[in-house]
Design a protein around this motif. Structure first.
Motif, PDB file in Angstrom:
ATOM      1  N   THR A   1      63.021  53.587 122.194  1.00 32.42           N
ATOM      2  CA  THR A   1      63.801  53.476 121.387  1.00 32.42           C
ATOM      3  C   THR A   1      63.452  52.332 120.318  1.00 32.42           C
ATOM      4  N   VAL A   2      63.323  52.759 119.205  1.00 35.34           N
ATOM      5  CA  VAL A   2      62.354  51.803 118.049  1.00 35.34           C
ATOM      6  C   VAL A   2      63.594  51.397 117.145  1.00 35.34           C
ATOM      7  N   THR A   3      64.038  50.146 117.099  1.00 33.54           N
ATOM      8  CA  THR A   3      65.210  49.487 116.646  1.00 33.54           C
ATOM      9  C   THR A   3      64.692  48.828 115.354  1.00 33.54           C
ATOM     10  N   THR A   4      65.503  49.110 114.266  1.00 35.75           N
ATOM     11  CA  THR A   4      65.482  48.125 113.108  1.00 35.75           C
ATOM     12  C   THR A   4      65.977  46.601 113.437  1.00 35.75           C
ATOM     13  N   ASN A   5      65.495  45.900 112.642  1.00 35.97           N
ATOM     14  CA  ASN A   5      65.937  44.430 112.637  1.00 35.97           C
ATOM     15  C   ASN A   5      65.543  43.822 113.917  1.00 35.97           C
ATOM     16  N   VAL A   6      64.443  44.113 114.570  1.00 35.00           N
ATOM     17  CA  VAL A   6      63.642  43.349 115.342  1.00 35.00           C
ATOM     18  C   VAL A   6      62.507  42.634 114.822  1.00 35.00           C
ATOM     19  N   LEU A   7      61.921  41.594 115.066  1.00 28.93           N
ATOM     20  CA  LEU A   7      60.810  40.922 114.539  1.00 28.93           C
ATOM     21  C   LEU A   7      59.537  41.828 115.080  1.00 28.93           C
ATOM     22  N   PRO A   8      58.749  42.154 114.451  1.00 22.57           N
ATOM     23  CA  PRO A   8      57.478  42.949 114.928  1.00 22.57           C
ATOM     24  C   PRO A   8      56.595  42.474 116.323  1.00 22.57           C
ATOM     25  N   GLU A   9      56.581  41.137 116.464  1.00 19.28           N
ATOM     26  CA  GLU A   9      56.103  40.552 117.634  1.00 19.28           C
ATOM     27  C   GLU A   9      56.912  40.574 118.813  1.00 19.28           C
ATOM     28  N   GLN A  10      58.130  41.068 118.491  1.00 22.47           N
ATOM     29  CA  GLN A  10      59.318  41.140 119.637  1.00 22.47           C
ATOM     30  C   GLN A  10      59.167  42.630 120.276  1.00 22.47           C
ATOM     31  N   ARG A  11      58.573  43.546 119.615  1.00 27.81           N
ATOM     32  CA  ARG A  11      58.645  44.907 119.985  1.00 27.81           C
ATOM     33  C   ARG A  11      57.335  45.217 120.744  1.00 27.81           C
ATOM     34  N   SER A  12      57.241  46.391 121.478  1.00 29.11           N
ATOM     35  CA  SER A  12      56.329  46.868 122.343  1.00 29.11           C
ATOM     36  C   SER A  12      55.376  47.227 121.475  1.00 29.11           C
ATOM     37  N   ALA A  13      53.885  47.255 122.168  1.00 31.55           N
ATOM     38  CA  ALA A  13      52.833  47.848 121.374  1.00 31.55           C
ATOM     39  C   ALA A  13      52.932  49.302 120.990  1.00 31.55           C
TER      40      ALA A  13
ATOM     41  N   ILE B   1      53.354  55.050 109.616  1.00 33.78           N
ATOM     42  CA  ILE B   1      53.998  55.259 108.306  1.00 33.78           C
ATOM     43  C   ILE B   1      54.399  53.856 107.716  1.00 33.78           C
ATOM     44  N   ASN B   2      53.277  52.994 107.797  1.00 31.78           N
ATOM     45  CA  ASN B   2      53.469  51.575 106.980  1.00 31.78           C
ATOM     46  C   ASN B   2      54.875  51.074 107.108  1.00 31.78           C
ATOM     47  N   SER B   3      55.327  51.045 108.346  1.00 29.62           N
ATOM     48  CA  SER B   3      56.555  50.249 108.493  1.00 29.62           C
ATOM     49  C   SER B   3      56.802  49.262 109.655  1.00 29.62           C
ATOM     50  N   ASP B   4      55.723  48.540 109.770  1.00 30.75           N
ATOM     51  CA  ASP B   4      55.520  47.605 110.992  1.00 30.75           C
ATOM     52  C   ASP B   4      56.111  46.225 110.410  1.00 30.75           C
ATOM     53  N   ARG B   5      57.580  46.167 110.291  1.00 28.22           N
ATOM     54  CA  ARG B   5      58.267  45.005 109.875  1.00 28.22           C
ATOM     55  C   ARG B   5      59.472  45.022 110.250  1.00 28.22           C
ATOM     56  N   GLN B   6      60.322  44.005 110.102  1.00 31.00           N
ATOM     57  CA  GLN B   6      61.575  43.845 111.018  1.00 31.00           C
ATOM     58  C   GLN B   6      62.672  44.809 110.356  1.00 31.00           C
ATOM     59  N   HIS B   7      62.635  45.199 109.341  1.00 35.44           N
ATOM     60  CA  HIS B   7      63.736  45.975 108.751  1.00 35.44           C
ATOM     61  C   HIS B   7      62.948  47.384 108.272  1.00 35.44           C
ATOM     62  N   PHE B   8      63.815  48.613 108.760  1.00 34.84           N
ATOM     63  CA  PHE B   8      63.339  49.766 108.193  1.00 34.84           C
ATOM     64  C   PHE B   8      64.566  50.629 108.307  1.00 34.84           C
ATOM     65  N   ALA B   9      64.455  51.906 107.521  1.00 30.82           N
ATOM     66  CA  ALA B   9      65.335  52.917 107.401  1.00 30.82           C
ATOM     67  C   ALA B   9      66.379  52.874 108.412  1.00 30.82           C
ATOM     68  N   GLY B  10      65.831  53.047 109.720  1.00 30.29           N
ATOM     69  CA  GLY B  10      67.042  53.297 110.793  1.00 30.29           C
ATOM     70  C   GLY B  10      66.116  53.398 112.136  1.00 30.29           C
ATOM     71  N   SER B  11      67.064  52.981 113.184  1.00 31.09           N
ATOM     72  CA  SER B  11      66.461  53.263 114.400  1.00 31.09           C
ATOM     73  C   SER B  11      66.092  54.521 114.841  1.00 31.09           C
TER      74      SER B  11
END
Length: 255
Positions: free
Chosen positions: A93-105, A114-124
C-alpha cells in the motif's frame, strides 16, 4: 579563319548561356530553400501548438477503482473482472504524506514511473500481484488469455494505462500492458485508443499470448493505478496519476 571566329563566338555564347542558366538555378534553389524554411517554421509552430494543447486537455476516468481497493473478502480489486487471473494479492500500500526515504524500494519504483517520488501525491493506492494463466487452458490452449478488465463506454479518443512490473512468465501486451518488458523496473504502460463510433463500449484487458504452454507455466505481474480515461494522455512524459471519475448516477464511483 572565319570558321574559327564563328566557333569562338559559339563557345562564348554557350558559356554565357551556361552562366545565365546556373544563375537562374541558384536563384530558384535559394527561393525553394527560403520557402521550405518558411514552411518548416509554420510546421514547427503548428506542432508546438498541438503539443501545448495536448498537455492542457482535461481527462476524466471512465473506469472505477483506480486505487485498486480490495473487494469484501480481499481476494481481488473491487469492480474489476478477473479474466484468466489465477490469484491476486496486495503486495504494497503506497501512502501519501510519507518521506520518500521512509518508503520501500518497490513503492518508490512505482512512484518514479509516474514522476511522483515525493512526500505528497494525489492519494494512496495499492500494488497488486496477479498470477495468470498463459492461455485459456484445456481445449482452448491455442487461444490467448486476458487479464483483469472493466467495461467502459467508448469516447472518440481515450487512453488506457497502468504502472506495471513483469515478474515472470509470458509478457502480457496491449491496453494497460502495452510496452511492458520482461525483467525491467516498474514502468508506465498503455496506449492511445481511437474509436470510430460513440455508442460503443470496450473491455480494457491486456492479452497473454502463451498458446500451447502448459497450465502450470503461469505468469506474474505487479500492477497499480490502471484506468481508461478520456482524451489523449502523453504517456511518454509519464503523465499519469489518479483521475477524477466520470460515471453514471446508477454506477457510483469506487475510488
Amino acid at each position: 579563319m572565319a570558321l574559327e571566329q564563328d566557333i569562338a563566338k559559339l563557345i562564348e555564347a554557350s558559356n554565357d548561356l551556361t552562366t545565365i542558366v546556373d544563375n537562374k538555378i541558384q536563384d530558384i534553389d535559394s527561393k525553394v530553400l527560403s520557402a521550405k524554411s518558411t514552411v518548416d517554421g509554420y510546421i514547427s509552430q503548428v506542432n508546438s501548438y498541438i503539443d501545448s494543447a495536448r498537455d492542457k486537455q482535461s481527462h476524466f476516468r471512465l473506469t472505477k477503482n483506480q486505487a485498486l481497493l480490495p473487494n469484501a473478502d480481499s481476494t481481488f480489486p473491487q469492480s474489476w473482472s478477473g479474466g484468466f487471473v489465477k490469484s491476486a494479492k496486495v503486495v504494497e500500500t503506497v501512502t501519501t504524506n510519507v518521506l520518500p526515504e521512509q518508503r520501500s524500494a518497490l513503492a518508490r519504483e512505482f512512484l518514479q514511473a509516474i514522476n511522483s517520488d515525493r512526500q505528497h501525491f494525489a492519494g494512496s493506492f495499492k500494488i497488486w500481484e496477479l498470477e495468470y494463466y498463459p492461455n485459456r487452458r484445456g481445449e482452448n490452449q491455442g487461444l490467448s488469455a486476458y487479464l483483469m478488465f472493466q467495461y467502459s463506454r467508448r469516447t472518440t479518443v481515450s487512453t488506457v494505462a497502468a504502472i506495471v512490473k513483469h515478474i515472470k512468465g509470458v509478457v502480457p501486451n496491449g491496453l494497460w500492458c502495452q510496452g511492458l518488458e520482461a525483467g525491467q523496473p516498474a514502468k508506465l504502460c498503455g496506449q492511445f485508443i481511437g474509436h470510430s463510433g460513440r455508442n460503443h463500449y470496450t473491455h480494457c484487458h491486456p492479452h497473454v499470448n502463451g498458446a500451447g504452454k502448459p497450465e502450470t507455466e503461469t505468469g506474474i505481474i505487479q500492477v497499480a493505478l490502471p484506468a481508461v480515461v478520456t482524451g489523449d494522455v502523453d504517456l511518454t512524459k509519464k503523465q499519469w496519476g489518479q483521475f477524477a471519475y466520470l460515471g453514471d448516477a446508477d454506477q457510483p464511483a469506487y475510488n
